[in-house]
Design a protein around this motif. Structure first.
Motif, mmCIF file in Angstrom:
data_model
loop_
_atom_site.group_PDB
_atom_site.id
_atom_site.type_symbol
_atom_site.label_atom_id
_atom_site.label_comp_id
_atom_site.label_asym_id
_atom_site.label_seq_id
_atom_site.Cartn_x
_atom_site.Cartn_y
_atom_site.Cartn_z
ATOM 1 N N GLY A 154 0.626 -1.298 -0.138
ATOM 2 C CA GLY A 154 -0.029 -0.121 0.127
ATOM 3 C C GLY A 154 0.952 1.365 -0.005
ATOM 4 N N SER A 155 2.049 1.255 -0.313
ATOM 5 C CA SER A 155 2.995 2.398 -0.166
ATOM 6 C C SER A 155 3.628 2.566 -1.628
ATOM 7 N N GLY A 156 2.877 2.954 -2.634
ATOM 8 C CA GLY A 156 3.265 3.231 -4.196
ATOM 9 C C GLY A 156 3.457 4.666 -4.379
ATOM 10 N N SER A 157 3.102 5.272 -5.368
ATOM 11 C CA SER A 157 3.656 6.524 -5.945
ATOM 12 C C SER A 157 3.051 7.519 -4.977
ATOM 13 N N ASN A 158 2.014 7.368 -4.419
ATOM 14 C CA ASN A 158 1.287 8.398 -3.487
ATOM 15 C C ASN A 158 2.451 8.728 -2.516
ATOM 16 N N ASP A 159 3.134 7.762 -2.127
ATOM 17 C CA ASP A 159 4.292 8.102 -0.894
ATOM 18 C C ASP A 159 5.701 8.294 -1.538
ATOM 19 N N ASP A 160 5.506 8.399 -2.805
ATOM 20 C CA ASP A 160 6.873 9.052 -3.441
ATOM 21 C C ASP A 160 7.069 10.650 -3.423
ATOM 22 N N THR A 161 7.214 10.976 -2.147
ATOM 23 C CA THR A 161 6.952 12.464 -1.943
ATOM 24 C C THR A 161 7.761 12.950 -0.802
ATOM 25 N N LEU A 162 7.710 14.286 -0.369
ATOM 26 C CA LEU A 162 8.620 14.811 0.629
ATOM 27 C C LEU A 162 7.610 15.578 1.368
ATOM 28 N N PRO A 163 8.062 15.962 2.663
ATOM 29 C CA PRO A 163 7.280 16.754 3.414
ATOM 30 C C PRO A 163 7.100 18.084 2.892
ATOM 31 N N TYR A 164 5.810 18.949 3.395
ATOM 32 C CA TYR A 164 5.614 19.956 3.008
ATOM 33 C C TYR A 164 6.982 21.075 2.909
ATOM 34 N N ARG A 165 7.523 20.993 4.211
ATOM 35 C CA ARG A 165 8.592 21.930 4.201
ATOM 36 C C ARG A 165 9.722 22.028 2.918
ATOM 37 N N MET A 166 9.943 20.555 2.678
ATOM 38 C CA MET A 166 10.911 20.614 1.531
ATOM 39 C C MET A 166 10.646 20.881 0.203
ATOM 40 N N LEU A 167 9.292 21.009 0.101
ATOM 41 C CA LEU A 167 8.774 21.410 -1.409
ATOM 42 C C LEU A 167 7.967 22.820 -1.399
ATOM 43 N N HIS A 168 8.050 23.422 -0.157
ATOM 44 C CA HIS A 168 7.204 24.684 -0.051
ATOM 45 C C HIS A 168 7.802 25.846 0.531
ATOM 46 N N GLU A 169 8.723 25.463 1.346
ATOM 47 C CA GLU A 169 9.667 26.437 2.410
ATOM 48 C C GLU A 169 10.912 26.597 2.170
ATOM 49 N N PRO A 170 11.295 27.742 1.311
ATOM 50 C CA PRO A 170 12.585 27.602 0.638
ATOM 51 C C PRO A 170 13.700 28.030 1.941
ATOM 52 N N LEU A 171 14.800 27.449 1.678
ATOM 53 C CA LEU A 171 15.973 27.550 2.536
ATOM 54 C C LEU A 171 15.806 29.044 2.892
ATOM 55 N N THR A 172 16.405 29.755 3.994
ATOM 56 C CA THR A 172 16.469 31.172 4.044
ATOM 57 C C THR A 172 18.031 31.686 4.083
ATOM 58 N N GLU A 173 18.984 30.562 4.130
ATOM 59 C CA GLU A 173 20.478 31.067 4.098
ATOM 60 C C GLU A 173 21.222 30.207 3.401
ATOM 61 N N GLY A 174 22.307 30.486 3.475
ATOM 62 C CA GLY A 174 23.508 29.557 2.810
ATOM 63 C C GLY A 174 23.522 29.654 1.500
ATOM 64 N N PRO A 175 24.196 28.813 0.868
ATOM 65 C CA PRO A 175 24.411 28.776 -0.749
ATOM 66 C C PRO A 175 23.152 28.097 -1.488
ATOM 67 N N ALA A 176 22.282 27.380 -0.632
ATOM 68 C CA ALA A 176 20.997 27.021 -1.459
ATOM 69 C C ALA A 176 20.082 28.053 -0.933
ATOM 70 N N LYS A 177 20.066 29.256 -0.378
ATOM 71 C CA LYS A 177 19.097 30.156 -0.098
ATOM 72 C C LYS A 177 18.134 30.138 -1.277
ATOM 73 N N GLY A 178 16.659 30.440 -0.947
ATOM 74 C CA GLY A 178 15.595 30.287 -1.836
ATOM 75 C C GLY A 178 15.348 29.195 -2.593
ATOM 76 N N ARG A 179 15.967 27.835 -2.293
ATOM 77 C CA ARG A 179 15.565 26.739 -2.996
ATOM 78 C C ARG A 179 14.519 25.749 -2.242
ATOM 79 N N VAL A 180 13.773 25.012 -3.131
ATOM 80 C CA VAL A 180 13.087 24.024 -2.635
ATOM 81 C C VAL A 180 13.503 22.653 -3.360
ATOM 82 N N VAL A 181 12.931 21.520 -2.954
ATOM 83 C CA VAL A 181 13.433 20.315 -3.976
ATOM 84 C C VAL A 181 12.327 20.591 -5.083
ATOM 85 N N ASP A 182 12.827 20.366 -6.453
ATOM 86 C CA ASP A 182 12.332 20.350 -7.465
ATOM 87 C C ASP A 182 11.941 18.828 -7.853
#
Length: 608
Positions: A549-577
């Motif tokens: 029961g763990s198929g493609s619906n679970d091929d995902t990441l938590p909200y923070r990774m997809l919608h909350e960009p990093l606020t500092e460091g070299p990856a500032k402004g990035r989420v996981v694409d």
């Protein structure tokens, strides 16, 4: 046959019966061993829908054909079962000494099934197998358990056991071998506890024959000399162990900090490799036949945190340290000792406590529920939560569920940084895009040990690639996932394998690994056939995962990774694409748009 014993030991704990069975040599060849052959047995014998704590679930210990051979780091074993943390499957890996002693009993695999009426341990002395009472051991920590069992059996034997966390079915309970080494992830220790199986102890002298013993020894010596030459040039892994990594990930802005609200930790210099070396290091501690010796034997004499043991490793420093906002290295090290003694996965417990800290500070979890304040940076509160979790005391009973179920209980599952309900390891994927795809597609949930592209994205091994780019990441994650499945099946350690037994390019072509396999087994593999075997293992796991029961619906990441960009460091402004990479990943895997292996793919792998 060479390399494999092609024998398995089946222990029915319900009936207290032991049987010895032959393993089909073709299955060994097609699935390599270790993770592969064990997965084949799990797939054939366990209903994917089974309750992980039901007697019908099985717990499988498995070595590979290179385990207990001269191959450098040829000393790993896998624990395969259905996971209580993810509700899907898991394969957890450990080194130390136990895997070699297990292989020398004359068996490649142990299968534990059913449930003992009362606590027991299993003593395997080659063909002499006993199921003994462990009632006098129940409740004891892993160190005391090991010492007592060795007195009762053979002081030269090796022990894998659970602590109170496994007995109490904590969903992040580990199996500890040789006191300090852990098959830790996904709750394998809880499955062992659900079967009333306290420990497994091994002794034997049945080495497998090698097809070309002289050639195998010659190549193994050559690899060890290459490792030694690199160490002489300067090796952070030898000098500091994995504790050198916090400075690297912090500089890239991907060191998990305060439940991954950021990737930069202001206290990194207090918890990194030089600090550990200067304050607490006694000596390097290798696993059996390992030329790298990345383990650390440490001792803390700081009042209130005294102790002696191994570690902490990088993942512990990230989870129990920076992710909890803690820069007190003595406290982190003490918590690490507790985890080893109580039998807890340091990654999941650290990240779960970090999630609780964020929820407490946001006034989501009342202080009355916890029984005390639980703020970021509070080292003593963290240590108290580690202990309470192992015994399910007070708020520890909630922490024992893992961060996802805990956060869901309080109405905020989005604050749990998990994939398939398993907590993230020490790389924030917003600044390492390939790691984000890995966490989302790993068959056991978030895990760096399922295809760690951080080798290339972070460390430049075997070559540096841009961590912020999504280009080629689906192709590379597929190759790394398959390579890690191959390493797990063969019985090697990834630290050495990625650097020395694959070709030195990012596609990890297994030329030298194939040579090691052929010198050991005489099976006549080609590198392409070896990789096909790895792909077969990965796809068989995927089929089980979907059926659970763990198929493609679970091929995902938590909200923070997809919608909350990093606020500092070299990856500032990035989420996981992830939306860019996932469809392409399905394509290169030979799966349909829903992440299901196509009939053509299964046919090509002999799975249809």
């Amino acid at each position: 046959m060479y390399g494999w014993h092609n024998k398995l030991l089946r222990v029915n704990l319900t009936d207290q019966k032991v049987s010895i069975e032959d393993i089909d040599p073709q299955v060994s060849k097609d699935y390599i061993g270790g993770r592969g052959v064990a997965m084949r047995y799990l797939f054939n014998e366990v209903d994917p829908q089974v309750d992980p704590f039901a007697p019908e679930n099985k717990l499988i210990f498995a070595t590979g054909p290179l385990t207990a051979t001269p191959a450098p780091t040829g000393n790993r074993y896998m624990v395969i079962t259905k996971s209580p943390l993810s509700g899907a499957l898991t394969n957890s890996n450990s080194g130390g000494d136990f895997p070699t002693w297990m292989k020398r009993t004359g068996f490649d695999i142990f299968i534990f099934e059913g449930k003992a009426e009362k606590p027991v341990y299993v003593w395997v002395n080659e063909d002499q197998v006993e199921i003994r009472s462990a009632e006098h051991l129940w409740g004891k920590d892993t160190h005391a358990t090991t010492d007592i069992i060795l007195e009762e059996t053979d002081p030269k034997a090796k022990v894998a056991c659970i602590g109170p966390a496994g007995e109490n079915l904590v969903l992040m309970a580990a199996i500890m071998n040789d006191k300090h080494r852990a098959a830790a992830r996904s709750g394998v220790g809880a499955v062992m506890g659900s079967k009333n199986l306290k420990a497994v102890v091994c002794q034997g002298d049945k080495n497998t024959r090698m097809y070309d013993e002289a050639g195998m020894k010659q190549l193994s010596v050559k690899i060890s000399k290459e490792v030694g030459a690199d160490i002489k040039k300067g090796s952070s892994l030898r000098e500091y162990g994995t504790a050198y990594v916090p400075a690297v990930t912090n500089e890239l802005g991907i060191l998990p900090t305060r439940n991954l609200q950021t990737g930069v930790f202001e206290g990194v210099d207090k918890i990194n490799g030089p600090a550990l070396r200067d304050q607490f290091l006694i000596s390097h501690k290798p696993c059996y036949r390992c030329p790298i010796a990345c383990g650390r034997l440490t001792e803390v004499d700081v009042p209130g945190y005294e102790g002696k043991g191994e570690g902490p490793e990088y993942e512990t420093l990230a989870a129990i340290g920076s992710s909890c906002g803690i820069d007190n290295l003595a406290a982190i090290t003490k918590a690490n000792y507790y985890c080893n003694e109580l039998g807890l996965d340091t990654i999941s417990i650290g990240m779960t406590i970090a999630c609780a800290m964020e929820m407490y500070e946001k006034e989501i979890i009342p202080e009355g529920d916890i029984g005390q304040p639980l703020r970021f940076g509070d080292a003593d509160a963290m240590i108290a939560m580690v202990q309470k979790t192992a015994y399910r005391e007070g708020f520890g009973d909630t922490l024992a569920l893992g961060s996802y179920r805990m956060a869901e209980k309080y109405g905020h599952p989005e604050l749990a940084v998990t994939a398939r309900k398993q907590e993230f390891p020490g790389y924030d994927p917003r600044g390492a895009q390939g790691m984000g795809l890995l966490y989302a597609t790993s068959n056991i949930g978030a895990s760096h040990m399922e295809g760690d592209l951080a080798y290339s994205e972070v460390f430049g091994v075997p070559e540096k690639i841009d961590p912020l780019s999504t280009d080629r990441k689906p192709e590379l994650i597929m190759r790394f996932e398959d390579a890690f499945a191959l390493i797990d099946a063969a019985g090697l350690c990834v630290f050495l394998s990625v650097r020395y037994v694959f070709d030195k390019d990012v596609m990890l072509w297994p030329t030298r690994l194939t040579e090691l396999m052929n010198l050991t087994t005489g099976a006549g593999y080609t590198p392409a056939e070896i990789l096909t075997a790895a792909e077969r293992i990965y796809n068989l796991e995927r089929i089980f995962l979907i059926a659970a029961g763990s198929g493609s619906n679970d091929d995902t990441l938590p909200y923070r990774m997809l919608h909350e960009p990093l606020t500092e460091g070299p990856a500032k402004g990035r989420v996981v694409d992830l939306h860019v990479m996932l469809p392409r990943f399905y394509q290169v895997r030979g799966w349909d748009e829903n992440g299901v292996p196509t009939p053509e793919k299964l046919q090509a792998l002999g799975l249809a």
